[in-house]
Design an enzyme around this catalytic site. Sequence first.
Site, PDB file in Angstrom:
ATOM      1  N   ARG A 195     -25.073   8.478  12.640  1.00 32.30           N
ATOM      2  CA  ARG A 195     -24.590   8.485  11.259  1.00 32.30           C
ATOM      3  C   ARG A 195     -23.233   7.783  11.204  1.00 32.30           C
ATOM      4  NH1 ARG A 195     -29.005   9.919  10.939  1.00 32.30           N
ATOM      5  NH2 ARG A 195     -29.969  11.497   9.612  1.00 32.30           N
ATOM      6  N   GLY A 202     -10.385  14.354  19.773  1.00 34.05           N
ATOM      7  CA  GLY A 202     -11.305  14.392  20.916  1.00 34.05           C
ATOM      8  C   GLY A 202     -12.472  13.430  20.792  1.00 34.05           C
ATOM      9  N   GLY A 217       0.839  -1.210   0.000  1.00 32.19           N
ATOM     10  CA  GLY A 217       0.000   0.000   0.000  1.00 32.19           C
ATOM     11  C   GLY A 217       0.867   1.249   0.000  1.00 32.19           C
ATOM     12  N   ARG A 261      19.038  10.755  -4.640  1.00 36.06           N
ATOM     13  CA  ARG A 261      20.009  11.844  -4.487  1.00 36.06           C
ATOM     14  C   ARG A 261      21.217  11.420  -3.660  1.00 36.06           C
ATOM     15  NH1 ARG A 261      16.515  17.381  -4.786  1.00 36.06           N
ATOM     16  NH2 ARG A 261      16.028  17.072  -6.993  1.00 36.06           N
ATOM     17  N   ARG A 276      13.206  10.065  -3.532  1.00 33.17           N
ATOM     18  CA  ARG A 276      14.086  11.208  -3.836  1.00 33.17           C
ATOM     19  C   ARG A 276      15.374  11.134  -3.041  1.00 33.17           C
ATOM     20  NH1 ARG A 276      14.340  16.162  -1.015  1.00 33.17           N
ATOM     21  NH2 ARG A 276      14.780  18.032  -2.261  1.00 33.17           N
ATOM     22  N   LYS A 322     -23.445  15.871  27.186  1.00 37.28           N
ATOM     23  CA  LYS A 322     -22.874  16.001  25.825  1.00 37.28           C
ATOM     24  C   LYS A 322     -24.000  15.832  24.815  1.00 37.28           C
ATOM     25  CE  LYS A 322     -18.214  14.358  26.721  1.00 37.28           C
ATOM     26  NZ  LYS A 322     -17.197  13.342  26.467  1.00 37.28           N
ATOM     27  N   ASP A 353      -0.091   2.637   8.463  1.00 38.40           N
ATOM     28  CA  ASP A 353      -0.565   1.911   9.654  1.00 38.40           C
ATOM     29  C   ASP A 353       0.343   2.039  10.879  1.00 38.40           C
ATOM     30  OD1 ASP A 353      -2.640   1.122   8.093  1.00 38.40           O
ATOM     31  OD2 ASP A 353      -2.151  -1.003   8.058  1.00 38.40           O
ATOM     32  N   ARG A 384      -4.906   7.676   2.675  1.00 39.10           N
ATOM     33  CA  ARG A 384      -3.596   7.315   2.125  1.00 39.10           C
ATOM     34  C   ARG A 384      -3.046   8.374   1.166  1.00 39.10           C
ATOM     35  NH1 ARG A 384      -3.844   1.118   1.138  1.00 39.10           N
ATOM     36  NH2 ARG A 384      -3.493   1.611  -1.030  1.00 39.10           N
TER      37      ARG A 384
HETATM   38  O1  F6P Z   1      -1.593  -1.168   4.941  1.00 45.49           O
HETATM   39  C1  F6P Z   1      -2.127   0.062   4.677  1.00 45.49           C
HETATM   40  C2  F6P Z   1      -3.607  -0.040   4.409  1.00 45.49           C
HETATM   41  O2  F6P Z   1      -4.044   1.236   4.040  1.00 45.49           O
HETATM   42  C3  F6P Z   1      -4.455  -0.611   5.549  1.00 45.49           C
HETATM   43  O3  F6P Z   1      -4.734   0.339   6.547  1.00 45.49           O
HETATM   44  C4  F6P Z   1      -5.667  -1.085   4.803  1.00 45.49           C
HETATM   45  O4  F6P Z   1      -6.321  -2.115   5.511  1.00 45.49           O
HETATM   46  C5  F6P Z   1      -5.082  -1.614   3.532  1.00 45.49           C
HETATM   47  O5  F6P Z   1      -3.877  -0.913   3.322  1.00 45.49           O
HETATM   48  C6  F6P Z   1      -5.973  -1.453   2.327  1.00 45.49           C
HETATM   49  O6  F6P Z   1      -5.341  -2.032   1.240  1.00 45.49           O
HETATM   50  P1  F6P Z   1      -5.863  -1.901  -0.270  1.00 45.49           P
HETATM   51  O7  F6P Z   1      -5.607  -0.497  -0.714  1.00 45.49           O
HETATM   52  O8  F6P Z   1      -5.036  -2.884  -1.020  1.00 45.49           O
HETATM   53  O9  F6P Z   1      -7.317  -2.210  -0.247  1.00 45.49           O
END
Ligand code: F6P
Length: 328
Positions: free
Chosen positions: A252, A190, A15, A29, A25, A218, A132, A261
């Site tokens: 919700r 929070g 991932g 370099r 980079r 709350k 992660d 990511r």
């Molecule tokens: O390992 C990073 C991660 O973003 C995890 O948090 C998530 O479970 C997984 O990759 C998702 O993977 P993919 O993009 O292959 O579905």
Amino acid sequence: MASEIKKIAVFTSGGDSPGMNAAIRSVVRTCAYLGKECVGIYRGYQGMIEGDFKPMDARSVNNIINKGGTILKSARCEEFRTPEGRKKAYDQLKKEGVDAFVVIGGNGSFTGALKFNEEFGFPVIGIPGTIDNDILGSSYTIGFDTAINTVVDVIDKIRDTASSHNRLFFVEVMGRDVGHIALNAGVGAGAEEILIPEQNLGLERLLDSLKRSKASGKSSSIVIVAEGDKIGKNVFELKAYVEEHLPIYDVRVSVLGHMQRGGNPTCFDRVLASRMGVKAVESLLEGKSNLMVGIRDTKLVLTPLAEAIKAHTEVDEELIRVSDIMTT
Ligand code: F6P
């Protein structure tokens, strides 16, 4: 030994995570600075098997330090898990004249690198790149800081609407096997309750906590749920469960998904990636192999890849306590 390495390959695997480009980079370099050739491999181990290489010099990594994703692309490669696949990859590297590689990725990518070294004696160094933050041997992986800042940013926005409507939100965040993103972003944003795989708090505790929260005055609440949480229900099932048992709540759900990511890496991730890239190349040139570059107490450290892949890092107990106190 050191003088034998003339050409180093770099690639990203598994991932992607923000800051991988800064690490590429840095490797490129550092090679240029030390008079070594560098080659980028596209699509991780898949590109290695197919010989998808590109020579890289200092200028080929201009203007990427600020960009999320990875210019070299990434992939999860089944074929590299087979001896035949690894032999093909080795032949391609030899054909290209590559003497060593730096792999930027996570556990699976390091397992492949280690196996490759065992079979061919090929020098390899790993740089931990995953949002992660689950890799043993480093307090931080590249991309984690950016991801938690992205999550906090989004939860701040969700809080605006949650409080306007007196609603309860379940927010699912990434973290396949670990709760680092959930715990850190949860404390930072929070959250009312944080559900992580490392702790099975149970549904009863969740209901109690939500009851207490209402009773204490709350009006809105945010519960962060790590995707790998072991409570036995996904976020949508949790919504249904709470609505059934605590109808006072208007619930919700928000699943943040892959937006976590992406995005420009934070300064922390850029600096970390730059430092790790230098250390990775220098380590290879010092004749080291089978190691992962990590950071502990602000200092770079090397950990055997065999150790790094053994287990996931544990969540910080002190942070769990802080989170409990903050939800009073
Ligand atoms: O390992 C990073 C991660 O973003 C995890 O948090 C998530 O479970 C997984 O990759 C998702 O993977 P993919 O993009 O292959 O579905």
